[in-house]
Motif scaffolding. Structure first.
Motif, PDB file in Angstrom:
ATOM      1  N   ARG A 235     -85.925  -3.875 -67.925  1.00  0.00           N
ATOM      2  CA  ARG A 235     -84.596  -4.394 -67.601  1.00  0.00           C
ATOM      3  C   ARG A 235     -84.606  -5.126 -66.257  1.00  0.00           C
ATOM      4  N   TRP A 236     -85.326  -4.577 -65.287  1.00  0.00           N
ATOM      5  CA  TRP A 236     -85.435  -5.238 -63.982  1.00  0.00           C
ATOM      6  C   TRP A 236     -86.096  -6.607 -64.121  1.00  0.00           C
ATOM      7  N   GLN A 237     -87.136  -6.672 -64.952  1.00  0.00           N
ATOM      8  CA  GLN A 237     -87.815  -7.954 -65.157  1.00  0.00           C
ATOM      9  C   GLN A 237     -86.883  -8.984 -65.780  1.00  0.00           C
ATOM     10  N   ARG A 238     -86.071  -8.575 -66.740  1.00  0.00           N
ATOM     11  CA  ARG A 238     -85.115  -9.503 -67.358  1.00  0.00           C
ATOM     12  C   ARG A 238     -84.043  -9.942 -66.368  1.00  0.00           C
ATOM     13  N   ARG A 239     -83.628  -9.025 -65.506  1.00  0.00           N
ATOM     14  CA  ARG A 239     -82.579  -9.335 -64.540  1.00  0.00           C
ATOM     15  C   ARG A 239     -83.073 -10.280 -63.448  1.00  0.00           C
ATOM     16  N   HIS A 240     -84.339 -10.152 -63.082  1.00  0.00           N
ATOM     17  CA  HIS A 240     -84.897 -10.956 -61.987  1.00  0.00           C
ATOM     18  C   HIS A 240     -86.031 -11.817 -62.536  1.00  0.00           C
ATOM     19  N   ARG A 241     -85.679 -12.804 -63.322  1.00  0.00           N
ATOM     20  CA  ARG A 241     -86.659 -13.681 -63.950  1.00  0.00           C
ATOM     21  C   ARG A 241     -87.550 -14.321 -62.890  1.00  0.00           C
ATOM     22  N   GLY A 242     -88.823 -14.254 -63.109  1.00  0.00           N
ATOM     23  CA  GLY A 242     -89.763 -14.844 -62.167  1.00  0.00           C
ATOM     24  C   GLY A 242     -90.277 -13.887 -61.117  1.00  0.00           C
ATOM     25  N   ALA A 243     -89.601 -12.754 -60.939  1.00  0.00           N
ATOM     26  CA  ALA A 243     -90.091 -11.755 -59.986  1.00  0.00           C
ATOM     27  C   ALA A 243     -91.344 -11.102 -60.545  1.00  0.00           C
ATOM     28  N   ARG A 244     -92.315 -10.900 -59.677  1.00  0.00           N
ATOM     29  CA  ARG A 244     -93.607 -10.393 -60.122  1.00  0.00           C
ATOM     30  C   ARG A 244     -94.002  -9.123 -59.372  1.00  0.00           C
ATOM     31  N   TYR A 245     -95.020  -8.478 -59.906  1.00  0.00           N
ATOM     32  CA  TYR A 245     -95.640  -7.334 -59.240  1.00  0.00           C
ATOM     33  C   TYR A 245     -96.155  -7.759 -57.869  1.00  0.00           C
ATOM     34  N   LEU A 246     -95.923  -6.912 -56.888  1.00  0.00           N
ATOM     35  CA  LEU A 246     -96.438  -7.126 -55.538  1.00  0.00           C
ATOM     36  C   LEU A 246     -97.136  -5.871 -55.042  1.00  0.00           C
ATOM     37  N   PRO A 247     -98.198  -6.053 -54.223  1.00  0.00           N
ATOM     38  CA  PRO A 247     -98.659  -7.308 -53.621  1.00  0.00           C
ATOM     39  C   PRO A 247     -99.445  -8.167 -54.605  1.00  0.00           C
ATOM     40  N   ALA A 248     -99.345  -9.474 -54.393  1.00  0.00           N
ATOM     41  CA  ALA A 248    -100.040 -10.406 -55.270  1.00  0.00           C
ATOM     42  C   ALA A 248    -101.537 -10.437 -54.989  1.00  0.00           C
TER      43      ALA A 248
END
Length: 288
Positions: A235-248
């Protein structure tokens, strides 16, 4: 073929029976205890000077996503119709509601020693002996709601506060990270005792017994709980499109956390897979 994980409160009698029987068979084969051993091995606190993969680190979410998939594979080798259901503890919140029914997980432990006496995972039924743990107790234990010092399950508002954070994780990438979705969901907070347990962590404490500590896999509710945590990550991924796992990328030399956490494209032990490769589950399963 993409399969579906359902809310356990929607399970039919047949689905409950098949899920329980598959778990019992995985246990009988000796496979289940290997899952317990793995979780104990990778339950590393940030007070230890070594790699943290499963907890108190950015990889908390992808590590448990892969762990769930491994258990699900084992269940589906027994019965291909079975998937891991999720327990939405923001909605079913009492010790007598699903999943704490006689035909599913059974209920809380008895007052004297917290031994679970009801349901298919009760020691007296002979099919669920604790063989791997941090104590010598052979029977499953629970203390739903913490009878002597009650606490409540996390609320929808607690979940919203985590979901609203647009950043996956932040320095210092451990249990003290005050910002970032990962720790707001994992639930490490300041202080001592109940005030420091939030979201995911508070659920473990609410269940009590074996669910407290590295041997928590001994209670089958572990999987339902983490399936819901995994759903919240989706759900978090759908809400924040483009947000990725960190650290990259791996942390810089001199950073106290260098070598102690897993970056997006580094291998996530004990598997040959990276957190980045686990961000998208759409080709494997979906949530109802």
């Amino acid at each position: 073929m993409v399969y579906t994980r359902k809310d356990v409160s929607t399970f039919t009698r047949s689905e409950r029976r098949r899920f329980v029987n598959a778990l019992l068979e995985v246990k009988r084969r000796g496979e289940y205890d290997e899952f317990v051993r793995t979780h104990i091995e990778y339950y590393v606190s940030d007070g230890e000077r070594r790699l943290r993969a499963a907890h108190m680190a950015p990889s908390f979410l992808p590590w448990h996503r892969r762990f769930l998939l491994d258990l699900e594979d084992a269940l589906r080798r027994v019965d291909e119709s079975v998937t891991v259901p999720y327990w939405d503890w923001t909605r079913t919140r009492t010790p007598t509601a699903v999943p704490w029914t006689e035909d599913l997980l059974g209920g809380t432990g008895r007052r004297s020693d917290r031994q679970v006496m009801t349901g298919p995972f009760a020691y007296r039924n002979g099919a669920w002996t604790i063989k791997v743990g941090i104590t010598e107790t052979e029977f499953l234990t629970r203390d739903l709601g913490r009878s002597r010092d009650p606490i409540a399950l996390p609320t929808a508002g607690d979940v919203k506060r985590a979901l609203d954070d647009p950043v996956y994780d932040t320095a210092p990438w451990n249990s003290t990270s005050a910002k970032g979705f990962r720790n707001k969901l994992e639930g490490w907070g300041r202080g001592q005792g109940a005030v420091s347990w939030h979201t995911h962590n508070r659920v473990h404490r609410w269940v009590g017994g074996h669910m407290v500590g590295g041997a928590s896999v001994n209670d089958p509710v572990f999987w339902m709980h983490h399936a819901f945590v995994d759903l919240l990550w989706s759900r978090w991924q759908r809400r924040h499109r483009g947000a990725r796992y960190l650290p990259a990328k791996p942390l810089a030399r001199g950073d106290a956390q260098r070598g102690r956490i897993v970056a997006r494209h580094e291998k996530l032990p004990p598997w040959d897979v990276t957190p980045g490769e686990l961000e998208d589950h759409s080709g494997i399963y979906r949530y109802a």
